[in-house]
Design an enzyme around this catalytic site. Sequence first.
Site, mmCIF file in Angstrom:
data_model
loop_
_atom_site.group_PDB
_atom_site.id
_atom_site.type_symbol
_atom_site.label_atom_id
_atom_site.label_comp_id
_atom_site.label_asym_id
_atom_site.label_seq_id
_atom_site.Cartn_x
_atom_site.Cartn_y
_atom_site.Cartn_z
ATOM 1 N N HIS A 1 -24.863 -29.813 48.298
ATOM 2 C CA HIS A 1 -24.197 -29.092 47.216
ATOM 3 C C HIS A 1 -22.747 -29.558 47.152
ATOM 4 O O HIS A 1 -21.954 -29.273 48.051
ATOM 5 C CB HIS A 1 -24.265 -27.579 47.470
ATOM 6 C CG HIS A 1 -25.659 -27.042 47.377
ATOM 7 N ND1 HIS A 1 -26.132 -26.031 48.179
ATOM 8 C CD2 HIS A 1 -26.678 -27.389 46.565
ATOM 9 C CE1 HIS A 1 -27.393 -25.788 47.853
ATOM 10 N NE2 HIS A 1 -27.750 -26.599 46.872
ATOM 11 N N GLU B 1 -19.587 -27.533 47.988
ATOM 12 C CA GLU B 1 -19.419 -26.986 49.336
ATOM 13 C C GLU B 1 -18.687 -27.990 50.224
ATOM 14 O O GLU B 1 -19.224 -28.520 51.199
ATOM 15 C CB GLU B 1 -20.790 -26.598 49.906
ATOM 16 C CG GLU B 1 -21.392 -25.440 49.109
ATOM 17 C CD GLU B 1 -22.868 -25.195 49.361
ATOM 18 O OE1 GLU B 1 -23.447 -24.342 48.668
ATOM 19 O OE2 GLU B 1 -23.461 -25.855 50.227
ATOM 20 N N HIS C 1 -23.957 -26.477 55.039
ATOM 21 C CA HIS C 1 -23.638 -25.900 53.721
ATOM 22 C C HIS C 1 -22.366 -25.065 53.791
ATOM 23 O O HIS C 1 -21.832 -24.810 54.867
ATOM 24 C CB HIS C 1 -24.785 -24.991 53.253
ATOM 25 C CG HIS C 1 -25.961 -25.715 52.706
ATOM 26 N ND1 HIS C 1 -26.271 -25.734 51.378
ATOM 27 C CD2 HIS C 1 -26.901 -26.469 53.328
ATOM 28 C CE1 HIS C 1 -27.363 -26.466 51.196
ATOM 29 N NE2 HIS C 1 -27.767 -26.915 52.360
ATOM 30 N N GLU D 1 -24.356 -22.462 57.561
ATOM 31 C CA GLU D 1 -23.487 -21.991 56.489
ATOM 32 C C GLU D 1 -22.093 -21.724 57.039
ATOM 33 O O GLU D 1 -21.938 -21.010 58.023
ATOM 34 C CB GLU D 1 -24.036 -20.680 55.904
ATOM 35 C CG GLU D 1 -25.424 -20.782 55.283
ATOM 36 C CD GLU D 1 -25.398 -21.321 53.859
ATOM 37 O OE1 GLU D 1 -24.290 -21.645 53.375
ATOM 38 O OE2 GLU D 1 -26.489 -21.409 53.252
HETATM 39 ZN ZN ZN Z 1 -25.344 -24.824 49.707
#
Ligand code: ZN
Length: 1167
Positions: free
Chosen positions: A818, A821, A915, A1000
């Site tokens: 992504h 990010e 992420h 994350e």
């Molecule tokens: Zn992501």
Amino acid sequence: MAEQEASGLQVLLSTLQTSRDKDVILNILSVLTDLLSLGTGQRIHYVISKGGSEALLQAFTAAARTEPPDHSTLLPLLRLLARVGQRDRKFGLKVQKAEATDIILSLARRNLGHHLHLTHCLWVLRVCASNVTTGTTLGINGAMELLFKVITPYSKRNVRTVRAAIEALAALLKSKSNSRRAVNRGYLGGLLRLYQDWHHNDVSNNYIYIRRGLLLCLKHITNIQLGRETFLGSRGMEILFTSVQDCLSCKNLDPIITTVTQILRKCYPKEPLPVATVRSSYSFPLPGNARAEPLCEGSEGKWLKGDYESDGEEEAEKDLDNEDVESKEEDYDLETDVNKLRSRPVLDRPEEELGQYEAMCPELSHNFQELESDSEEEKSLEDRTESLPFMPSHFIPSATSVKHPNYRWRNQSVTEMGPDPGQKDFKVPLQSWTKRDRCRWDQTDEKTDIAEAAQDADYYEEEDPARSHVLALRPLPKDAAWYKKMIYPECEALINPSPGGRLESSDIETHLLEKHQGDIPFHSPRFYIARAKRVKSIPDYRDLSFPDFWGHQPPPYSKPMLERKYGVQRDKVLDDVRRLIQPGDVIGRIVFDLDEPSHSSPGAPGCLTFFSKFESGNLRKAIQVREFEYDLIINADVNSNQHHQWFYFEVRDMKLAVPYRFNIINCEKFNSQFNYGMQLVMYSVKEALQGRPCWLRAGHDSCYYKNHYRCSAAAEEGVRGKFYYTLTFSIKFPHKDDVCYLAYHYPYTYSTMMSHLDILEQNRNPKKVYWRQQTLCQTLGGNLCPLLTITAMPESKKRDDLEQFYNRPYVFLVARVHPGESNASWVMKGTLEFLVSSDPIADLLRKCFIFKIVPMLNPDGVINGNHRCSLSGDDLNRQWLTPSSQLHPTIYHTKGLLYYLRSIGRAPLVFCDYHGHSQKKNVFLYGCSIKETLWQAGCMVDTSVITEDVGYRTLPKILDKVAPAFVMNSCSFLVEKSRESTARVVVWKEMGVLRSYTMESTYCGCSHGLYKGLQLGTQELEETGSKFCLGLLILHLKSLPCSEKVMAQATLLLDLEEEITDRAQRSCSNSSLETDDEPPCVEEIDYSTDSYSDGEEDFSELDQEIQECLSCVEGETEDEGATMGQTCSSKALRGLYTSSQPTSNSTALPLCSTALGVYSGFESSPL
Ligand SMILES: [Zn+2]
């Protein structure tokens, strides 16, 4: 005992329903009154559960039917009904069942002249109307007309009654048909006038509740479109906006200000965004006949023409932005099909295709013949590299490598490069653009890549000689004097500013490169330029942004989370409304327009200049609203019309010490960490040139709320949501006429990554670190997606050592699927720097694993400033089940390589996808567990027959102990249906990798641990990356058989037990109370629903109203009945409940305690 008490209450209630004896009824009412006036709502709920509402209603209808009505019975009954009714969720239905609506209404009509009686009736009316059906019936039967008669015209006589009437009216207007009726009868204008009267006359703020009651009426009426239109037509916006200005300084008036703000936001006329189309400014023709951005599921049909103005606003919003958002219906999303949860090793492609990936594992066929060729020169090289300090280390450029790269690039032949020990490791692995298609892997042959690099460099320049001139650094601050002083005080004569005051950018670049100290760890501006020149972007960037070129050095301190200023959102919203009220103040000048550059007027006197056409840049349009306020619109992802979140742009020509307000008006997420202490980041060129080159958290008065822009469904097919949100913040720039950059988060471009890899390769110790950079594939946009292999060189070329080398388990890491990010890239940066470092732990770790790393899975998205998708408009982390080799090449080939590893029995021990998380704080992992998923879903499957290795929990547990930003309690191991096509789930299921994770990292900061209360900086993110590596080593020591040698080394390096217990003590003290979700925002960000946030459900308010009224009238003679009732009941009570007591001195006891003696079962202690 409890039963006895219950039956005592039931006896009372049934007596109340059946008795015709007035004294008995009065006594019972008095007991009930005493009972309920003490204690809490719990007691009333108990009475409700025993049929209290029904009994009271029956007694009420009976009493009301007597002629003339007996008010001594009716008044206590009405009071009890009001108090019980407001807490009884089914009260409206019970009222209808008892056929009491008409009775209450006619009783009120009869008492129009008797204010105390009327007030009692109005209380009950209000409670009845809290049920929409009952309210509608009352409306049909003329309740609103009655109430309107009571409240108009403005008068301060009988304010209690007026208040009760207004509150009853507000309750009735919750019904949409009542609202329509009220508008049609012209009540809206009447309410506005009345509000103005009360506002003007209530100078000392004694009647706040009446003013707020009127506002609640308006708030409910404007829930319907007709209401909003009429409100606008009646100048409602102006009236409320003007009136609220007098209230802002008084904190007591908060309820009024809040309600006014809600109404103003709701009624602000909806508009489409001020762009020709919300579709991205950038489009990319896809290969074949692939369709750009398939429609989102469920988006068709949900979209009615022009519905951004409809009543449908109350529709629940659903954010489909899965991995980042905690869905409220999370549990329903869990995968409960055991067959789907089980490992499913099925190939998604022909098996013979896997053969090509053998070339991506050169480590498995390397024979290390070169290990013999130790020479003195290489020894000295080793020494040099070894002397590089461990992180955070400073890149110490060698004289030849950094000072004159151009010389090396252009003039050095292969043979010249070869034997020079100081330069041998300097290889900018420029890979062939043309050969790649013929055979992706052949340039990875180590012996040829230097040659190819040189050839490519030549070839490249031949191919496009103009390009290197095309890409230029953004011009520096326009203040030439300052610039001269800063950059070259010693040779001012050399500078010849062009007539426009701007300096030749090539000159600037040269001088800047001379000035750069080379003191930013792992960054080189020259490498950056070299890499950036090769980037292929849709807009064909011609500018380099300064921060990416110059570099970022984290500041030596962390910034605490921003404290939210009281009322900040309200002030911003009112400021927005002012645009409508005072349109003359609005400048409305477009100062930047990506789509139509000619339409904008940059550089107009007194306004800022914006720019974003550089790598990762994202700004579509800037509109000057007022002198120091700008509306900004960010560009959608390429080939898409959504995913607005990431932004990165340049701003210049600012004044000093002026707070500029910026509003990004097309955000899409329903909430943001900007409401919870997060700040954006800013980089000042002047600061950088003065020796402080850093991205800093900046901006104050940040908040995030829903605005009045809507996406017109007719114009934009397939849009998933129709609301937009504003992110607003104010900034005081540090210098006048500076060039500053603002971004959503610390930028990390594709060129940053590529030049970082160059530097790592150059700085590694080739005697110890096995490093291969290959190309996984070419992206849709024509950029190269690098694949790294990092491990330790074998100790020697002896058979045993080579065996050990070949048999090391794999760890597979990927990041930045992504593009928005960027935090994931900073974490990856930390991982890579650790892995190639000379730290003895890294050395040991390299001996334990072979790392396969794809540091950027979505280069095109990063380059073109996307937030979520690739050029195909697809979220690449939703393509893992069936990636397309054409549309999703990076995913297709990463998966292919994983398949290959599994096919040779070498599936990785750990897979992790880095992420960034926009809704949560801290760093945490998502993993996969069948059992936890089934348990969470409440499945009745016999989980004992499913065997599951709980090894997936080990790594997060270790990280909780060794990584300060990591929080175990935030981790989740559930498998959601909506995530079935993510890397984590597919690698777990199809490759059978037990430890398959998403890591994350928050954009904001930490709520736990060492960094509690602080926003994360790049240093903390990088640390997370290196601590992740440490975690892997500990995992290896804990879970895999280790050689004695490794164990001995590990024991020497890590005092494992101590390390773990030490952190455990720290973490257990603060991780006990983990809450995943943020508390509700202090100020509602959503105004479309008729929320309860305005305290309408606060029971104590009506209770208090009743109490106040009673205590007030008790002294007066007016309410004879009530006083009489009281006396009666006391007397009767004495008779009823004291008879069993031996003496009568209990009469001295307060009444309530006598009564409570009987019903002490309601609460643990009666007093
Ligand atoms: Zn992501």
